[in-house]
Motif scaffolding. Structure first.
Motif, PDB file in Angstrom:
ATOM      1  N   UNK A 298       0.817  -1.215   0.000  1.00  0.00           N
ATOM      2  CA  UNK A 298       0.000   0.000   0.000  1.00  0.00           C
ATOM      3  C   UNK A 298       0.848   1.261   0.000  1.00  0.00           C
ATOM      4  N   UNK A 299       2.022   1.152  -0.654  1.00  0.00           N
ATOM      5  CA  UNK A 299       2.824   2.329  -0.937  1.00  0.00           C
ATOM      6  C   UNK A 299       2.344   2.919  -2.262  1.00  0.00           C
ATOM      7  N   UNK A 300       2.810   4.112  -2.579  1.00  0.00           N
ATOM      8  CA  UNK A 300       2.413   4.775  -3.814  1.00  0.00           C
ATOM      9  C   UNK A 300       3.526   4.671  -4.854  1.00  0.00           C
ATOM     10  N   UNK A 301       3.155   4.220  -6.033  1.00  0.00           N
ATOM     11  CA  UNK A 301       4.042   4.153  -7.182  1.00  0.00           C
ATOM     12  C   UNK A 301       3.582   5.230  -8.153  1.00  0.00           C
ATOM     13  N   UNK A 302       4.486   6.129  -8.546  1.00  0.00           N
ATOM     14  CA  UNK A 302       4.052   7.222  -9.410  1.00  0.00           C
ATOM     15  C   UNK A 302       5.175   7.680 -10.331  1.00  0.00           C
ATOM     16  N   UNK A 303       4.783   8.386 -11.382  1.00  0.00           N
ATOM     17  CA  UNK A 303       5.745   8.943 -12.328  1.00  0.00           C
ATOM     18  C   UNK A 303       5.642  10.459 -12.319  1.00  0.00           C
ATOM     19  N   UNK A 304       6.781  11.106 -12.547  1.00  0.00           N
ATOM     20  CA  UNK A 304       6.823  12.572 -12.601  1.00  0.00           C
ATOM     21  C   UNK A 304       7.695  12.990 -13.773  1.00  0.00           C
ATOM     22  N   UNK A 305       7.476  14.191 -14.306  1.00  0.00           N
ATOM     23  CA  UNK A 305       8.360  14.676 -15.379  1.00  0.00           C
ATOM     24  C   UNK A 305       9.795  14.790 -14.871  1.00  0.00           C
ATOM     25  N   UNK A 306      10.748  14.594 -15.763  1.00  0.00           N
ATOM     26  CA  UNK A 306      12.153  14.654 -15.380  1.00  0.00           C
ATOM     27  C   UNK A 306      12.529  16.019 -14.820  1.00  0.00           C
ATOM     28  N   UNK A 307      11.765  17.044 -15.163  1.00  0.00           N
ATOM     29  CA  UNK A 307      12.022  18.395 -14.650  1.00  0.00           C
ATOM     30  C   UNK A 307      11.758  18.511 -13.149  1.00  0.00           C
ATOM     31  N   UNK A 308      11.055  17.527 -12.577  1.00  0.00           N
ATOM     32  CA  UNK A 308      10.775  17.527 -11.134  1.00  0.00           C
ATOM     33  C   UNK A 308      11.825  16.759 -10.332  1.00  0.00           C
ATOM     34  N   UNK A 309      12.921  16.398 -10.976  1.00  0.00           N
ATOM     35  CA  UNK A 309      13.938  15.572 -10.322  1.00  0.00           C
ATOM     36  C   UNK A 309      14.425  16.182  -9.013  1.00  0.00           C
TER      37      UNK A 309
END
Length: 358
Positions: A298-309
């Protein structure tokens, strides 16, 4: 003779049953295929709705699951779906089917756990149903939440070069289950071989010292409200998100399938707790397999734009584990020695006869 349901699996069955359903109401913005349905009744908010059913003997074992913990977990697995859409839970309804072997005190304990989870997350219990059962305890909870207009996070928004992130650590819940199942088997074998009542009474309860974290992750999971709040605080809008209930491999494949992309994740970057590693070694199990396929984290798996590194690196408890690629490259795990292995959805399938989830 009809086709066995297990040949499709849970998500294959859902797709088969719902692919031809036509949406009739303009308020239904998004239906099946994600953690929640999305409804629109106001200009500034979107309503999130999700339902989960838990069955005794399939999802939980009352041999070692206290009723209060069961109530708490039953709420959390639903609230987690709301957070996985980037929303905030507001209400739940609770429906229960129970047999005569349960007492009033049992159900009071269940509701104590349920209320505790709801109090922590500011959620109201607003209704439900109770009926009898001849096959054990069944629990069905519907959670209702909300997201700001245009801010609901789906599984289908991942883009090439996006970073793949995961909260917390993985595999501990699964190893907690393995520990409980092992000790249950040992206990019942000792009971069955005892010849007198005195011998049976002398059988001691298992010692879980040093394994508390594993048990807590299995029996008292926490929905990650804190991660959603931190993402908002830092101004990060994930392109896709899902909670890890069936295993990291399965959830990554869901995101990549619905986003029409591939991925690369790195074995050395998968977050794993020390107790999980020790338990895997003790039970002669592969640590990466437990982390990738165990489920119920029940952890969160997510994607973000590379600009948010840089912003992601500011978030405590978030691990960057890989990146999104072109669809043609497929989904793969890069091992510590540089080998490349295709990801397979080997997480828990509730429609297989030998499947069991706690």
């Amino acid at each position: 003779m009809g086709t066995e349901i297990s040949t499709l699996g849970e998500f294959g069955l859902i797709k088969r049953l719902t692919e031809n359903i036509e949406i009739k109401n303009p308020e239904t913005k998004y239906s099946t295929g994600d953690d929640c349905a999305v409804l629109k009744y106001a200009d500034d908010k979107e309503i999130l709705v999700t339902t989960d059913m838990l069955m005794e003997g399939v999802h939980f074992d009352l041999t070692y699951m206290p009723m209060k913990h069961l109530g708490y977990k039953s709420a959390m697995v639903n609230l987690s779906d709301i957070y996985a859409m980037g929303g905030m839970p507001k209400q739940i309804t609770v429906s229960i089917a129970l047999s005569k072997r349960f007492s009033i005190e049992d159900m009071e304990d269940f509701y104590d756990g349920l209320r505790l989870a709801c109090d922590i997350h500011g959620v109201d219990i607003v209704g439900g149903d109770t009926t009898s059962s001849r096959t054990g305890l069944a629990i069905s909870i519907t959670a209702i939440g909300e997201a700001e207009k245009g801010k609901a996070i789906y599984r289908n928004g991942a883009k090439e070069t996006d970073l793949i992130c995961v909260s917390g650590d993985l595999g501990a819940a699964y190893m907690g289950l393995q520990l409980l199942e092992r000790e249950k088997d040992v206990y019942y074998k000792m009971i069955s071989t005892a010849k007198t009542d005195t011998e049976r009474l002398a059988i001691s309860q298992p010692d879980f010292s040093g394994r508390e974290y594993l048990l807590e992750r299995q029996m008292k999971p926490e929905a990650r409200r804190d991660i959603i709040l931190k993402l908002r605080e830092l101004g990060i809008q994930p392109t896709s998100m899902i909670d890890i209930s069936d295993g990291l491999s399965s959830e990554l494949i869901h995101i990549c399938t619905q986003s029409h992309c591939g991925c690369r994740i790195y074995e050395e970057r998968i977050p794993i707790d020390y107790q999980t590693a020790v338990m895997c070694e003790e039970m002669n199990m592969n640590l990466t397999t437990a982390a990738m396929n165990g489920g119920e984290d029940y952890e969160l798996l997510f994607t973000v734009p590379i600009t948010d590194h840089e912003k992601i690196e500011q978030m405590e408890g978030i691990k960057l584990i890989g990146h999104i690629t072109k669809k043609e490259l497929g989904c793969a795990l890069i091992s510590r020695d540089g080998g490349e292995f295709e990801l397979k959805a080997q997480g828990w399938n509730p429609l297989k006869e030998d499947s069991k989830e706690q």
